[in-house]
Design a protein around this motif. Structure first.
Motif, PDB file in Angstrom:
ATOM      1  N   ILE A   1      72.009 -78.197 -16.219  1.00  0.00           N
ATOM      2  CA  ILE A   1      73.098 -78.611 -16.961  1.00  0.00           C
ATOM      3  C   ILE A   1      73.332 -79.303 -15.542  1.00  0.00           C
ATOM      4  N   VAL A   2      73.106 -80.555 -15.951  1.00  0.00           N
ATOM      5  CA  VAL A   2      73.438 -81.726 -14.711  1.00  0.00           C
ATOM      6  C   VAL A   2      75.223 -82.513 -15.141  1.00  0.00           C
ATOM      7  N   THR A   3      75.703 -82.676 -14.171  1.00  0.00           N
ATOM      8  CA  THR A   3      77.184 -83.255 -14.456  1.00  0.00           C
ATOM      9  C   THR A   3      76.885 -84.649 -13.387  1.00  0.00           C
ATOM     10  N   GLY A   4      77.769 -85.409 -14.049  1.00  0.00           N
ATOM     11  CA  GLY A   4      77.471 -87.216 -13.764  1.00  0.00           C
ATOM     12  C   GLY A   4      75.529 -88.005 -14.154  1.00  0.00           C
ATOM     13  N   ALA A   5      75.954 -87.456 -15.193  1.00  0.00           N
ATOM     14  CA  ALA A   5      74.387 -87.411 -15.766  1.00  0.00           C
ATOM     15  C   ALA A   5      74.167 -88.435 -16.129  1.00  0.00           C
ATOM     16  N   ALA A   6      75.245 -89.913 -16.213  1.00  0.00           N
ATOM     17  CA  ALA A   6      74.790 -90.965 -15.983  1.00  0.00           C
ATOM     18  C   ALA A   6      74.943 -92.159 -15.624  1.00  0.00           C
ATOM     19  N   GLY A   7      74.853 -91.071 -13.477  1.00  0.00           N
ATOM     20  CA  GLY A   7      74.759 -91.972 -13.373  1.00  0.00           C
ATOM     21  C   GLY A   7      73.408 -92.737 -12.428  1.00  0.00           C
ATOM     22  N   GLY A   8      73.629 -93.237 -10.812  1.00  0.00           N
ATOM     23  CA  GLY A   8      72.849 -93.170 -10.280  1.00  0.00           C
ATOM     24  C   GLY A   8      71.112 -91.555 -10.141  1.00  0.00           C
ATOM     25  N   MET A   9      72.211 -91.364  -9.492  1.00  0.00           N
ATOM     26  CA  MET A   9      71.304 -90.388  -9.586  1.00  0.00           C
ATOM     27  C   MET A   9      71.156 -88.726 -10.348  1.00  0.00           C
TER      28      MET A   9
ATOM     29  N   LEU B   1      71.738 -80.011 -20.682  1.00  0.00           N
ATOM     30  CA  LEU B   1      73.288 -79.875 -21.495  1.00  0.00           C
ATOM     31  C   LEU B   1      73.714 -81.351 -20.465  1.00  0.00           C
ATOM     32  N   LEU B   2      73.974 -82.734 -20.541  1.00  0.00           N
ATOM     33  CA  LEU B   2      73.989 -83.607 -19.818  1.00  0.00           C
ATOM     34  C   LEU B   2      76.068 -84.182 -20.420  1.00  0.00           C
ATOM     35  N   CYS B   3      76.386 -84.301 -18.431  1.00  0.00           N
ATOM     36  CA  CYS B   3      77.913 -84.188 -18.975  1.00  0.00           C
ATOM     37  C   CYS B   3      78.271 -84.939 -17.789  1.00  0.00           C
ATOM     38  N   ASP B   4      79.422 -86.063 -18.594  1.00  0.00           N
ATOM     39  CA  ASP B   4      79.471 -87.335 -18.068  1.00  0.00           C
ATOM     40  C   ASP B   4      81.096 -87.820 -18.605  1.00  0.00           C
ATOM     41  N   LEU B   5      81.407 -88.632 -17.791  1.00  0.00           N
ATOM     42  CA  LEU B   5      83.102 -89.109 -18.208  1.00  0.00           C
ATOM     43  C   LEU B   5      82.928 -89.335 -20.101  1.00  0.00           C
ATOM     44  N   ASP B   6      81.923 -90.165 -19.851  1.00  0.00           N
ATOM     45  CA  ASP B   6      81.620 -90.989 -20.842  1.00  0.00           C
ATOM     46  C   ASP B   6      80.385 -90.553 -21.793  1.00  0.00           C
ATOM     47  N   GLU B   7      80.929 -90.281 -22.980  1.00  0.00           N
ATOM     48  CA  GLU B   7      79.476 -89.279 -23.846  1.00  0.00           C
ATOM     49  C   GLU B   7      78.291 -90.310 -23.589  1.00  0.00           C
ATOM     50  N   ALA B   8      79.237 -91.905 -24.758  1.00  0.00           N
ATOM     51  CA  ALA B   8      78.438 -92.811 -24.953  1.00  0.00           C
ATOM     52  C   ALA B   8      77.025 -93.042 -23.919  1.00  0.00           C
ATOM     53  N   ARG B   9      77.460 -93.155 -22.249  1.00  0.00           N
ATOM     54  CA  ARG B   9      76.424 -93.565 -21.159  1.00  0.00           C
ATOM     55  C   ARG B   9      75.079 -93.079 -21.225  1.00  0.00           C
TER      56      ARG B   9
ATOM     57  N   ALA C   1      62.429 -82.286 -24.940  1.00  0.00           N
ATOM     58  CA  ALA C   1      63.210 -81.565 -25.037  1.00  0.00           C
ATOM     59  C   ALA C   1      64.635 -81.915 -25.812  1.00  0.00           C
ATOM     60  N   LYS C   2      65.218 -80.009 -26.028  1.00  0.00           N
ATOM     61  CA  LYS C   2      66.398 -79.991 -26.785  1.00  0.00           C
ATOM     62  C   LYS C   2      67.886 -80.716 -25.857  1.00  0.00           C
ATOM     63  N   VAL C   3      68.316 -81.801 -26.045  1.00  0.00           N
ATOM     64  CA  VAL C   3      69.348 -82.551 -25.330  1.00  0.00           C
ATOM     65  C   VAL C   3      70.773 -82.583 -25.582  1.00  0.00           C
ATOM     66  N   GLU C   4      71.573 -81.208 -25.327  1.00  0.00           N
ATOM     67  CA  GLU C   4      73.343 -81.884 -25.685  1.00  0.00           C
ATOM     68  C   GLU C   4      73.960 -82.994 -24.830  1.00  0.00           C
ATOM     69  N   LEU C   5      75.099 -82.948 -24.940  1.00  0.00           N
ATOM     70  CA  LEU C   5      75.894 -84.222 -24.113  1.00  0.00           C
ATOM     71  C   LEU C   5      77.425 -83.681 -24.783  1.00  0.00           C
ATOM     72  N   LEU C   6      78.063 -84.236 -23.265  1.00  0.00           N
ATOM     73  CA  LEU C   6      79.663 -83.585 -22.764  1.00  0.00           C
ATOM     74  C   LEU C   6      80.235 -84.828 -22.555  1.00  0.00           C
ATOM     75  N   GLY C   7      80.845 -85.046 -22.836  1.00  0.00           N
ATOM     76  CA  GLY C   7      81.730 -86.212 -22.009  1.00  0.00           C
ATOM     77  C   GLY C   7      83.524 -85.731 -22.084  1.00  0.00           C
ATOM     78  N   GLY C   8      83.883 -86.287 -20.924  1.00  0.00           N
ATOM     79  CA  GLY C   8      84.717 -85.599 -20.633  1.00  0.00           C
ATOM     80  C   GLY C   8      85.679 -86.132 -18.869  1.00  0.00           C
ATOM     81  N   GLU C   9      86.824 -85.870 -18.862  1.00  0.00           N
ATOM     82  CA  GLU C   9      86.917 -85.547 -17.004  1.00  0.00           C
ATOM     83  C   GLU C   9      86.942 -84.429 -16.857  1.00  0.00           C
ATOM     84  N   ILE C  10      86.121 -84.071 -15.092  1.00  0.00           N
ATOM     85  CA  ILE C  10      86.304 -82.834 -15.134  1.00  0.00           C
ATOM     86  C   ILE C  10      87.299 -82.455 -14.466  1.00  0.00           C
ATOM     87  N   THR C  11      88.253 -83.302 -14.105  1.00  0.00           N
ATOM     88  CA  THR C  11      89.490 -82.960 -13.734  1.00  0.00           C
ATOM     89  C   THR C  11      89.972 -81.443 -14.774  1.00  0.00           C
ATOM     90  N   ASP C  12      90.166 -82.352 -16.311  1.00  0.00           N
ATOM     91  CA  ASP C  12      90.654 -81.309 -16.815  1.00  0.00           C
ATOM     92  C   ASP C  12      90.259 -80.618 -17.313  1.00  0.00           C
TER      93      ASP C  12
END
Length: 269
Positions: free
Chosen positions: A12-20, A37-45, A58-69
Motif C-alpha cells: 500500500i502506498v498513500t500519497g501515491a500521486a505525489g512526487g515521493m 493498492l495506491l491511495c491519494d486524495l484524487d483517484e484520477a491523479r 502488476a495488479k494495481v487497485e486505486l483508492l481516492g479519498g481524504e485520509i482524515t475521513d
C-alpha cells in the motif's frame, strides 16, 4: 525479484500521486510486488502511476479519498478483502507552505497517520513492514511541554486536545512529524508481536513541488551548510523507503532513518 525481496500480501502506498509517493509505487513494482493498492486524495491523479505499473504486469487497485475521513480506513480494509498486507509506505501529508491551517495540518499528518497504523496492524503479514514519512523538521525543538505531549500516545480526542500547545502552522508541522517518529518507536513491539516491523523516515530538503513552495532564506542557509549541498531527489527517498519495507531490512524496526543529506548533523543535531 525473489522471495527475499518482499513479504506476502499487498503493498500500500498513500500519497501515491505525489512526487515521493509515485516513485515509491514505481520502485515497489520494480522490486517484485505483484499487488499494489495506491491511495491519494484524487483517484484520477493515480491513473498514470497505475498504468505504468500495470504495463509491467502488476495488479494495481486505486483508492481516492481524504485520509482524515473516519471512513477512509474502513474503505481501505474493504479493498483488501481477506488479503494480508505486506508493506505500507505512508507518504501522505502536508506542509505549512501548502496548507496554512494548523488544525487541519495536525489532523492530516498525525491523527490520520495513527488511524492508518491502527487499521493495518492486525492485517500485517509475517515479515511485513510499515514505513511512515516524518521530516527533518521533527528534530527541531518547540518547547519541552509540547515536545513531550506529542511524543506521548495521542489522547482519546486526538490532536484536538493538544492544539493549545501549538502556536502556529510551523509548530504544527514540526510537532506532528515528531509524533510520527514516536509512533514508529512506540508501536514497534506490537508490530513485532505479529512478526512485522514499523519504522519512520525523515526526509530533508527534497526536490518536489512541495519544496518549491518552501524556499526561503532559512532553507537556503540550511542547504548551504549541509554535508551534501543539493536537494535530495524523490527517487532517493523512494529507494530508502522501499528498502525499509523489504525483508532486506528485516532487523530494522522502531527507529527513524534520516535522509537529509547531512543537514541535521551539520547543525549538530
Amino acid at each position: 525479484m525473489g522471495e527475499f525481496n518482499r513479504a506476502e500480501g499487498v503493498a500500500i502506498v498513500t500519497g501515491a500521486a505525489g512526487g515521493m509517493g509515485s516513485h515509491c509505487a514505481r520502485l515497489l513494482g520494480e522490486d517484485g510486488w505483484p499487488e499494489l493498492l495506491l491511495c491519494d486524495l484524487d483517484e484520477a491523479r493515480l491513473g498514470p502511476v497505475a498504468e505504468a505499473l500495470r504495463a509491467k504486469g502488476a495488479k494495481v487497485e486505486l483508492l481516492g479519498g481524504e485520509i482524515t475521513d473516519p471512513a477512509f480506513t474502513e474503505r481501505l480494509l474493504a479493498k483488501l478483502g481477506s488479503r494480508s498486507i505486506g508493506a505500507v509506505i505512508h507518504t501522505a501529508g502536508v506542509s505549512p507552505a501548502i496548507f496554512g491551517d494548523k488544525d487541519k495540518l495536525l489532523e492530516i499528518n498525525l491523527d490520520a497517520t495513527q488511524a492508518i497504523v491502527d487499521a493495518v496492524k492486525p492485517r500485517m503479514a509475517e515479515g511485513g513492514a510499515v514505513v511512515l514519512f516524518a521530516s527533518m523538521a521533527s528534530y527541531f525543538p518547540i518547547s519541552p511541554e509540547a515536545d513531550a505531549a506529542f511524543e506521548a500516545p495521542l489522547p482519546a480526542g486526538g490532536t484536538a486536545e493538544l492544539r493549545h500547545l501549538v502556536p502556529n502552522e510551523g509548530a504544527a508541522y514540526t510537532l506532528s512529524k515528531r509524533a510520527v517518529r514516536a509512533i514508529a518507536k512506540r508501536e514497534a513491539k506490537s508490530f513485532g508481536d505479529r512478526k512485522a516491523r514499523i519504522v519512520s523516515m525523515s526526509p530533508g530538503l527534497i526536490d518536489t513541488a512541495m519544496m518549491a513552495g518552501e524556499k526561503n532564506p532559512q532553507t537556503e542557509a540550511m542547504l548551504a551548510g549541509a554535508a551534501l549541498t543539493r536537494l535530495g531527489r524523490p527517487e532517493e527517498l523512494a529507494a530508502a523507503a522501499v528498502y525499509l519495507a523489504s525483508p532486506r531490512a528485516g532487523f530494522v524496526t522502531g527507529c527513524d532513518l534520516r535522509v537529509d543529506g547531512g543537514a541535521l548533523s551539520s547543525l549538530g543535531i
